[in-house]
Design a protein around this motif. Structure first.
Motif, PDB file in Angstrom:
ATOM      1  N   GLN A  86       0.805  -1.226   0.000  1.00 49.56           N
ATOM      2  CA  GLN A  86       0.000   0.000   0.000  1.00 49.56           C
ATOM      3  C   GLN A  86       0.840   1.279   0.000  1.00 49.56           C
ATOM      4  O   GLN A  86       0.378   2.317  -0.454  1.00 49.56           O
ATOM      5  N   SER A  87       2.068   1.185   0.468  1.00 53.13           N
ATOM      6  CA  SER A  87       2.918   2.371   0.491  1.00 53.13           C
ATOM      7  C   SER A  87       3.781   2.514  -0.781  1.00 53.13           C
ATOM      8  O   SER A  87       4.497   3.497  -0.926  1.00 53.13           O
ATOM      9  N   MET A  88       3.681   1.550  -1.662  1.00 55.35           N
ATOM     10  CA  MET A  88       4.467   1.606  -2.907  1.00 55.35           C
ATOM     11  C   MET A  88       3.763   2.476  -3.936  1.00 55.35           C
ATOM     12  O   MET A  88       2.554   2.682  -3.866  1.00 55.35           O
ATOM     13  N   PRO A  89       4.518   2.948  -4.920  1.00 60.50           N
ATOM     14  CA  PRO A  89       3.903   3.748  -5.998  1.00 60.50           C
ATOM     15  C   PRO A  89       2.837   2.929  -6.743  1.00 60.50           C
ATOM     16  O   PRO A  89       2.907   1.703  -6.822  1.00 60.50           O
ATOM     17  N   LYS A  90       1.888   3.645  -7.287  1.00 57.87           N
ATOM     18  CA  LYS A  90       0.758   3.012  -7.981  1.00 57.87           C
ATOM     19  C   LYS A  90       1.233   2.100  -9.116  1.00 57.87           C
ATOM     20  O   LYS A  90       0.676   1.025  -9.317  1.00 57.87           O
ATOM     21  N   ALA A  91       2.251   2.515  -9.839  1.00 58.68           N
ATOM     22  CA  ALA A  91       2.754   1.708 -10.954  1.00 58.68           C
ATOM     23  C   ALA A  91       3.320   0.378 -10.461  1.00 58.68           C
ATOM     24  O   ALA A  91       3.125  -0.664 -11.094  1.00 58.68           O
ATOM     25  N   VAL A  92       3.978   0.389  -9.324  1.00 57.84           N
ATOM     26  CA  VAL A  92       4.530  -0.840  -8.752  1.00 57.84           C
ATOM     27  C   VAL A  92       3.393  -1.754  -8.297  1.00 57.84           C
ATOM     28  O   VAL A  92       3.418  -2.964  -8.536  1.00 57.84           O
ATOM     29  N   ARG A  93       2.401  -1.153  -7.644  1.00 66.71           N
ATOM     30  CA  ARG A  93       1.227  -1.954  -7.202  1.00 66.71           C
ATOM     31  C   ARG A  93       0.534  -2.588  -8.393  1.00 66.71           C
ATOM     32  O   ARG A  93       0.157  -3.753  -8.356  1.00 66.71           O
ATOM     33  N   ALA A  94       0.366  -1.813  -9.472  1.00 71.85           N
ATOM     34  CA  ALA A  94      -0.288  -2.342 -10.677  1.00 71.85           C
ATOM     35  C   ALA A  94       0.551  -3.466 -11.288  1.00 71.85           C
ATOM     36  O   ALA A  94       0.002  -4.486 -11.729  1.00 71.85           O
ATOM     37  N   GLY A  95       1.860  -3.298 -11.301  1.00 73.97           N
ATOM     38  CA  GLY A  95       2.740  -4.341 -11.833  1.00 73.97           C
ATOM     39  C   GLY A  95       2.666  -5.613 -11.007  1.00 73.97           C
ATOM     40  O   GLY A  95       2.613  -6.716 -11.555  1.00 73.97           O
ATOM     41  N   LEU A  96       2.677  -5.468  -9.684  1.00 69.17           N
ATOM     42  CA  LEU A  96       2.559  -6.637  -8.807  1.00 69.17           C
ATOM     43  C   LEU A  96       1.211  -7.330  -8.996  1.00 69.17           C
ATOM     44  O   LEU A  96       1.128  -8.554  -9.006  1.00 69.17           O
ATOM     45  N   LYS A  98      -0.584  -7.397 -11.719  1.00 68.14           N
ATOM     46  CA  LYS A  98      -0.525  -8.131 -12.987  1.00 68.14           C
ATOM     47  C   LYS A  98       0.298  -9.408 -12.851  1.00 68.14           C
ATOM     48  O   LYS A  98      -0.080 -10.458 -13.380  1.00 68.14           O
ATOM     49  N   LEU A  99       1.404  -9.309 -12.141  1.00 74.44           N
ATOM     50  CA  LEU A  99       2.239 -10.490 -11.911  1.00 74.44           C
ATOM     51  C   LEU A  99       1.448 -11.581 -11.188  1.00 74.44           C
ATOM     52  O   LEU A  99       1.468 -12.743 -11.595  1.00 74.44           O
ATOM     53  N   TRP A 100       0.721 -11.219 -10.141  1.00 74.89           N
ATOM     54  CA  TRP A 100      -0.022 -12.216  -9.369  1.00 74.89           C
ATOM     55  C   TRP A 100      -1.228 -12.740 -10.135  1.00 74.89           C
ATOM     56  O   TRP A 100      -1.595 -13.903  -9.977  1.00 74.89           O
ATOM     57  N   LEU A 101      -1.856 -11.895 -10.947  1.00 72.94           N
ATOM     58  CA  LEU A 101      -2.954 -12.390 -11.781  1.00 72.94           C
ATOM     59  C   LEU A 101      -2.447 -13.439 -12.765  1.00 72.94           C
ATOM     60  O   LEU A 101      -3.069 -14.489 -12.949  1.00 72.94           O
ATOM     61  N   ALA A 102      -1.307 -13.156 -13.392  1.00 74.86           N
ATOM     62  CA  ALA A 102      -0.734 -14.116 -14.347  1.00 74.86           C
ATOM     63  C   ALA A 102      -0.312 -15.395 -13.624  1.00 74.86           C
ATOM     64  O   ALA A 102      -0.551 -16.507 -14.118  1.00 74.86           O
ATOM     65  N   THR A 103       0.291 -15.241 -12.451  1.00 76.04           N
ATOM     66  CA  THR A 103       0.707 -16.410 -11.665  1.00 76.04           C
ATOM     67  C   THR A 103      -0.499 -17.239 -11.244  1.00 76.04           C
ATOM     68  O   THR A 103      -0.486 -18.476 -11.337  1.00 76.04           O
ATOM     69  N   THR A 104      -1.535 -16.576 -10.805  1.00 74.52           N
ATOM     70  CA  THR A 104      -2.749 -17.281 -10.371  1.00 74.52           C
ATOM     71  C   THR A 104      -3.415 -17.987 -11.544  1.00 74.52           C
ATOM     72  O   THR A 104      -3.889 -19.117 -11.405  1.00 74.52           O
ATOM     73  N   ALA A 151      -8.971 -19.365 -14.036  1.00 74.63           N
ATOM     74  CA  ALA A 151      -7.894 -18.872 -14.901  1.00 74.63           C
ATOM     75  C   ALA A 151      -8.418 -17.815 -15.870  1.00 74.63           C
ATOM     76  O   ALA A 151      -7.762 -16.784 -16.079  1.00 74.63           O
ATOM     77  N   LEU A 152      -9.592 -18.056 -16.418  1.00 77.26           N
ATOM     78  CA  LEU A 152     -10.152 -17.105 -17.383  1.00 77.26           C
ATOM     79  C   LEU A 152     -10.453 -15.757 -16.744  1.00 77.26           C
ATOM     80  O   LEU A 152     -10.206 -14.703 -17.346  1.00 77.26           O
ATOM     81  N   VAL A 153     -10.983 -15.757 -15.534  1.00 77.88           N
ATOM     82  CA  VAL A 153     -11.281 -14.474 -14.888  1.00 77.88           C
ATOM     83  C   VAL A 153      -9.980 -13.752 -14.528  1.00 77.88           C
ATOM     84  O   VAL A 153      -9.908 -12.520 -14.639  1.00 77.88           O
ATOM     85  N   CYS A 154      -8.941 -14.482 -14.159  1.00 73.00           N
ATOM     86  CA  CYS A 154      -7.637 -13.841 -13.914  1.00 73.00           C
ATOM     87  C   CYS A 154      -7.118 -13.195 -15.191  1.00 73.00           C
ATOM     88  O   CYS A 154      -6.620 -12.056 -15.159  1.00 73.00           O
ATOM     89  N   LEU A 155      -7.227 -13.911 -16.297  1.00 76.58           N
ATOM     90  CA  LEU A 155      -6.765 -13.363 -17.575  1.00 76.58           C
ATOM     91  C   LEU A 155      -7.608 -12.157 -17.990  1.00 76.58           C
ATOM     92  O   LEU A 155      -7.069 -11.175 -18.518  1.00 76.58           O
TER      93      LEU A 155
END
Length: 165
Positions: A86-96, A98-104, A151-155
């Protein structure tokens, strides 16, 4: 297409809800039979519980639990730990995110594959429930569908870019 997927996932959760209702009904009947048996025993009688209760509930719970996972993902209802993020920049949060959505999504497809393998092995082995003698392999099918929908909803969320929080 996204709207159709959302509707399918909601319908799938309602399918799981029907199993919850069936579990509650069967459990209520079985507990009532147990109580009736206690009363009947006072008068020298017996009342039998539902034969195969455990078989049905075990299989139905597996269907129910998995059917809600895609809906929970759709509503972003999973547990999220935001203490650091929550204390990270918005771009970092958005990147994380996306990473977790792809991983999930990858994890869900991995689980779908192995459930499919389990379905086929159970079918080949002709595995049956202990009391009712029901084939077990058909009960794997809803789990496979649940994992694919997850998986489809994550994508979908990955493509739409709707960040959490």
């Amino acid at each position: 297409m996204a709207s159709l997927l959302r509707k399918a996932i909601t319908a799938w959760a309602l399918f799981g809800a029907l199993f919850i209702l069936a579990i509650v009904l069967v459990t209520t009947l079985n507990v009532s039979a147990f109580a009736a048996n206690r009363v009947a025993a006072l008068f020298g009688g017996t009342v039998a519980g539902l034969s195969g209760y455990e078989d049905f509930v075990r299989l139905a719970v597996s269907v129910t639990a998995l059917s809600f996972i895609p809906y929970c993902q759709l509503k972003r209802g999973h547990v999220v730990v935001d203490l650091f993020v929550q204390s990270m920049p918005k771009a970092v949060r958005a990147g994380l995110d996306k990473l977790w959505l792809a991983t999930t999504a990858g994890l869900a497809l991995f689980l779908a594959y192995w459930m499919w393998v389990g379905l086929n092995e159970t079918m080949a082995d002709q595995t049956r429930t202990a009391i009712l003698g029901w084939q077990e392999w058909p009960w794997y099918g809803p789990g496979v569908v649940s994992m694919i929908l997850w998986a489809l909803v994550c994508l979908l969320q990955l493509v739409e870019g709707e960040p959490h929080g």
